[in-house]
Motif scaffolding. Structure first.
Motif, PDB file in Angstrom:
ATOM      1  N   HIS A   3     138.924  42.994  73.848  1.00 22.80           N
ATOM      2  CA  HIS A   3     140.355  42.688  73.731  1.00 22.80           C
ATOM      3  C   HIS A   3     140.827  41.667  74.749  1.00 22.80           C
ATOM      4  CE1 HIS A   3     141.444  45.423  70.527  1.00 22.80           C
ATOM      5  NE2 HIS A   3     140.596  46.292  71.053  1.00 22.80           N
ATOM      6  N   ALA A   4     140.022  41.389  75.791  1.00 18.96           N
ATOM      7  CA  ALA A   4     140.395  40.375  76.764  1.00 18.96           C
ATOM      8  C   ALA A   4     140.066  38.980  76.235  1.00 18.96           C
ATOM      9  CB  ALA A   4     139.677  40.628  78.086  1.00 18.96           C
ATOM     10  N   ARG A   5     139.179  38.898  75.269  1.00 20.82           N
ATOM     11  CA  ARG A   5     138.766  37.605  74.716  1.00 20.82           C
ATOM     12  C   ARG A   5     139.787  37.146  73.677  1.00 20.82           C
ATOM     13  NH1 ARG A   5     136.577  36.331  70.110  1.00 20.82           N
ATOM     14  NH2 ARG A   5     136.031  38.450  69.518  1.00 20.82           N
ATOM     15  N   PRO A   6     140.276  35.912  73.812  1.00 20.43           N
ATOM     16  CA  PRO A   6     141.193  35.408  72.788  1.00 20.43           C
ATOM     17  C   PRO A   6     140.497  35.294  71.443  1.00 20.43           C
ATOM     18  CG  PRO A   6     141.163  33.955  74.709  1.00 20.43           C
ATOM     19  CD  PRO A   6     140.062  34.948  74.884  1.00 20.43           C
ATOM     20  N   MET A   7     141.262  35.459  70.378  1.00 19.02           N
ATOM     21  CA  MET A   7     140.688  35.356  69.038  1.00 19.02           C
ATOM     22  C   MET A   7     141.311  34.175  68.318  1.00 19.02           C
ATOM     23  SD  MET A   7     142.441  38.765  67.426  1.00 19.02           S
ATOM     24  CE  MET A   7     143.239  39.515  68.829  1.00 19.02           C
ATOM     25  N   GLN A   8     140.548  33.609  67.415  1.00 21.57           N
ATOM     26  CA  GLN A   8     141.047  32.513  66.605  1.00 21.57           C
ATOM     27  C   GLN A   8     141.844  33.073  65.435  1.00 21.57           C
ATOM     28  OE1 GLN A   8     138.023  29.659  65.584  1.00 21.57           O
ATOM     29  NE2 GLN A   8     137.573  29.192  67.728  1.00 21.57           N
ATOM     30  N   ILE A   9     142.513  32.188  64.755  1.00 20.31           N
ATOM     31  CA  ILE A   9     143.444  32.586  63.706  1.00 20.31           C
ATOM     32  C   ILE A   9     142.770  33.400  62.599  1.00 20.31           C
ATOM     33  CG2 ILE A   9     143.229  30.433  62.384  1.00 20.31           C
ATOM     34  CD1 ILE A   9     146.324  30.616  61.957  1.00 20.31           C
ATOM     35  N   GLY A  10     141.550  33.060  62.230  1.00 20.32           N
ATOM     36  CA  GLY A  10     140.862  33.790  61.166  1.00 20.32           C
ATOM     37  C   GLY A  10     140.606  35.235  61.548  1.00 20.32           C
ATOM     38  N   GLU A  11     140.213  35.449  62.789  1.00 20.17           N
ATOM     39  CA  GLU A  11     139.966  36.819  63.250  1.00 20.17           C
ATOM     40  C   GLU A  11     141.267  37.618  63.287  1.00 20.17           C
ATOM     41  OE1 GLU A  11     138.047  39.226  67.042  1.00 20.17           O
ATOM     42  OE2 GLU A  11     137.974  37.035  67.042  1.00 20.17           O
ATOM     43  N   LEU A  12     142.343  36.978  63.761  1.00 24.10           N
ATOM     44  CA  LEU A  12     143.636  37.671  63.795  1.00 24.10           C
ATOM     45  C   LEU A  12     144.098  38.004  62.377  1.00 24.10           C
ATOM     46  CD1 LEU A  12     145.999  38.723  65.521  1.00 24.10           C
ATOM     47  CD2 LEU A  12     147.049  36.461  65.244  1.00 24.10           C
ATOM     48  N   ALA A  13     143.910  37.074  61.468  1.00 27.56           N
ATOM     49  CA  ALA A  13     144.299  37.320  60.074  1.00 27.56           C
ATOM     50  C   ALA A  13     143.523  38.510  59.517  1.00 27.56           C
ATOM     51  CB  ALA A  13     144.051  36.062  59.240  1.00 27.56           C
ATOM     52  N   ARG A  15     142.087  40.973  61.159  1.00 28.70           N
ATOM     53  CA  ARG A  15     142.436  42.219  61.851  1.00 28.70           C
ATOM     54  C   ARG A  15     143.789  42.768  61.415  1.00 28.70           C
ATOM     55  NH1 ARG A  15     139.800  43.590  66.561  1.00 28.70           N
ATOM     56  NH2 ARG A  15     141.748  44.291  67.503  1.00 28.70           N
ATOM     57  N   THR A  16     144.706  41.892  61.003  1.00 31.68           N
ATOM     58  CA  THR A  16     146.066  42.335  60.682  1.00 31.68           C
ATOM     59  C   THR A  16     146.345  42.389  59.183  1.00 31.68           C
ATOM     60  OG1 THR A  16     146.930  40.076  60.848  1.00 31.68           O
ATOM     61  CG2 THR A  16     146.984  41.447  62.857  1.00 31.68           C
ATOM     62  N   GLY A  17     145.430  41.858  58.372  1.00 39.07           N
ATOM     63  CA  GLY A  17     145.653  41.869  56.931  1.00 39.07           C
ATOM     64  C   GLY A  17     146.632  40.818  56.449  1.00 39.07           C
ATOM     65  N   LEU A  18     146.935  39.848  57.284  1.00 41.55           N
ATOM     66  CA  LEU A  18     147.825  38.759  56.884  1.00 41.55           C
ATOM     67  C   LEU A  18     146.988  37.508  56.657  1.00 41.55           C
ATOM     68  CD1 LEU A  18     150.720  39.433  59.393  1.00 41.55           C
ATOM     69  CD2 LEU A  18     150.760  39.806  56.925  1.00 41.55           C
ATOM     70  N   GLY A  40     139.436  22.222  71.331  1.00 34.30           N
ATOM     71  CA  GLY A  40     139.419  21.580  70.023  1.00 34.30           C
ATOM     72  C   GLY A  40     140.724  21.702  69.263  1.00 34.30           C
ATOM     73  N   GLY A  41     141.714  22.348  69.851  1.00 33.03           N
ATOM     74  CA  GLY A  41     143.027  22.475  69.220  1.00 33.03           C
ATOM     75  C   GLY A  41     143.211  23.709  68.368  1.00 33.03           C
ATOM     76  N   PHE A  42     142.220  24.601  68.349  1.00 26.55           N
ATOM     77  CA  PHE A  42     142.348  25.828  67.563  1.00 26.55           C
ATOM     78  C   PHE A  42     143.317  26.794  68.225  1.00 26.55           C
ATOM     79  CE2 PHE A  42     138.062  24.318  66.446  1.00 26.55           C
ATOM     80  CZ  PHE A  42     138.203  24.246  65.071  1.00 26.55           C
ATOM     81  N   ARG A  43     144.116  27.469  67.405  1.00 24.33           N
ATOM     82  CA  ARG A  43     145.038  28.477  67.922  1.00 24.33           C
ATOM     83  C   ARG A  43     144.232  29.644  68.481  1.00 24.33           C
ATOM     84  NH1 ARG A  43     147.103  26.397  63.146  1.00 24.33           N
ATOM     85  NH2 ARG A  43     149.311  25.865  63.145  1.00 24.33           N
ATOM     86  N   LEU A  44     144.661  30.143  69.636  1.00 23.26           N
ATOM     87  CA  LEU A  44     144.019  31.295  70.258  1.00 23.26           C
ATOM     88  C   LEU A  44     145.061  32.375  70.486  1.00 23.26           C
ATOM     89  CD1 LEU A  44     141.767  29.486  72.896  1.00 23.26           C
ATOM     90  CD2 LEU A  44     141.074  30.421  70.666  1.00 23.26           C
ATOM     91  N   TYR A  45     144.732  33.585  70.079  1.00 25.72           N
ATOM     92  CA  TYR A  45     145.654  34.709  70.154  1.00 25.72           C
ATOM     93  C   TYR A  45     145.075  35.811  71.028  1.00 25.72           C
ATOM     94  CZ  TYR A  45     147.862  32.466  66.151  1.00 25.72           C
ATOM     95  OH  TYR A  45     148.487  31.565  65.326  1.00 25.72           O
ATOM     96  N   THR A  46     145.965  36.547  71.673  1.00 20.63           N
ATOM     97  CA  THR A  46     145.570  37.654  72.541  1.00 20.63           C
ATOM     98  C   THR A  46     145.863  38.977  71.845  1.00 20.63           C
ATOM     99  OG1 THR A  46     147.768  37.794  73.525  1.00 20.63           O
ATOM    100  CG2 THR A  46     146.180  36.295  74.597  1.00 20.63           C
ATOM    101  N   ALA A  47     145.433  40.055  72.478  1.00 20.05           N
ATOM    102  CA  ALA A  47     145.744  41.391  71.957  1.00 20.05           C
ATOM    103  C   ALA A  47     147.259  41.603  71.926  1.00 20.05           C
ATOM    104  CB  ALA A  47     145.064  42.456  72.807  1.00 20.05           C
ATOM    105  N   ARG A  52     152.293  42.029  68.639  1.00 15.16           N
ATOM    106  CA  ARG A  52     153.550  41.418  68.194  1.00 15.16           C
ATOM    107  C   ARG A  52     153.498  41.165  66.686  1.00 15.16           C
ATOM    108  NH1 ARG A  52     157.384  38.660  71.305  1.00 15.16           N
ATOM    109  NH2 ARG A  52     158.575  37.082  70.201  1.00 15.16           N
ATOM    110  N   LEU A  53     152.368  40.683  66.214  1.00 19.20           N
ATOM    111  CA  LEU A  53     152.209  40.417  64.790  1.00 19.20           C
ATOM    112  C   LEU A  53     152.271  41.706  63.980  1.00 19.20           C
ATOM    113  CD1 LEU A  53     151.745  38.385  62.549  1.00 19.20           C
ATOM    114  CD2 LEU A  53     149.295  38.547  63.006  1.00 19.20           C
ATOM    115  N   LEU A  54     151.700  42.767  64.494  1.00 16.49           N
ATOM    116  CA  LEU A  54     151.757  44.050  63.790  1.00 16.49           C
ATOM    117  C   LEU A  54     153.199  44.559  63.709  1.00 16.49           C
ATOM    118  CD1 LEU A  54     148.514  45.724  65.138  1.00 16.49           C
ATOM    119  CD2 LEU A  54     148.934  44.842  62.828  1.00 16.49           C
ATOM    120  N   LEU A  55     153.994  44.300  64.746  1.00 15.44           N
ATOM    121  CA  LEU A  55     155.412  44.661  64.700  1.00 15.44           C
ATOM    122  C   LEU A  55     156.101  43.889  63.579  1.00 15.44           C
ATOM    123  CD1 LEU A  55     157.837  46.167  65.939  1.00 15.44           C
ATOM    124  CD2 LEU A  55     158.097  44.231  67.502  1.00 15.44           C
ATOM    125  N   ILE A  56     155.815  42.605  63.503  1.00 16.19           N
ATOM    126  CA  ILE A  56     156.389  41.778  62.438  1.00 16.19           C
ATOM    127  C   ILE A  56     155.960  42.308  61.070  1.00 16.19           C
ATOM    128  CG2 ILE A  56     156.299  39.482  61.377  1.00 16.19           C
ATOM    129  CD1 ILE A  56     155.921  38.384  64.297  1.00 16.19           C
TER     130      ILE A  56
END
Length: 123
Positions: A3-13, A15-18, A40-47, A52-56
């Motif tokens: 959970h300390a490692r940032p994740m890219q957008i695909g992994e976040l998608a 994990r959250t079903g979005l 490289g410009g890729f979005r990086l997300y944290t836990a 926050r995304l799960l709240l949304i």
């Protein structure tokens, strides 16, 4: 997952079903910005971004607009910065009451749907 490692957008998608498209849209409108970008410009997300995304995501079934979601997040962020802010606390209480009302409406709709299915099964 670390959970300390940032994740890219695909992994976040995943994990959250979005969808990735939804996450990009949320970034574009300022609802959920990535915490960082890779070299490289890729979005990086944290836990924390994931939380926050799960709240949304949990607001969506209650019919909240993107604008209303943004307002709630502003209240949450404000309370994180100043937990004693009485004005923000009152706004959060109002949002909670509205969510209860919306949830109760969904329960009534679900009960009506169950009655309908029962009637169909009886035929």
């Amino acid at each position: 997952m670390d959970h300390a490692r940032p994740m890219q957008i695909g992994e976040l998608a995943e994990r959250t079903g979005l969808s990735i498209r939804t996450l990009r849209h949320y970034d574009e409108i300022g609802l959920l910005r990535p915490s960082a970008r890779s070299e490289g410009g890729f979005r990086l997300y944290t836990a924390q971004d994931e939380s926050r995304l799960l709240l949304i995501r949990r607001m969506k079934p209650l019919g909240y607009s993107l604008e209303q979601m943004g307002e709630l997040l502003a209240v949450v962020d404000g309370l994180d910065a100043d937990p004693g802010d009485a004005v923000l606390r009152a706004r959060l209480d109002g949002i909670r009451e509205e969510a209860i009302t919306r949830r109760d409406g969904l329960r009534r709709q679900l009960a009506a749907a169950d009655e309908f299915l029962t009637q169909l099964a009886a035929r």
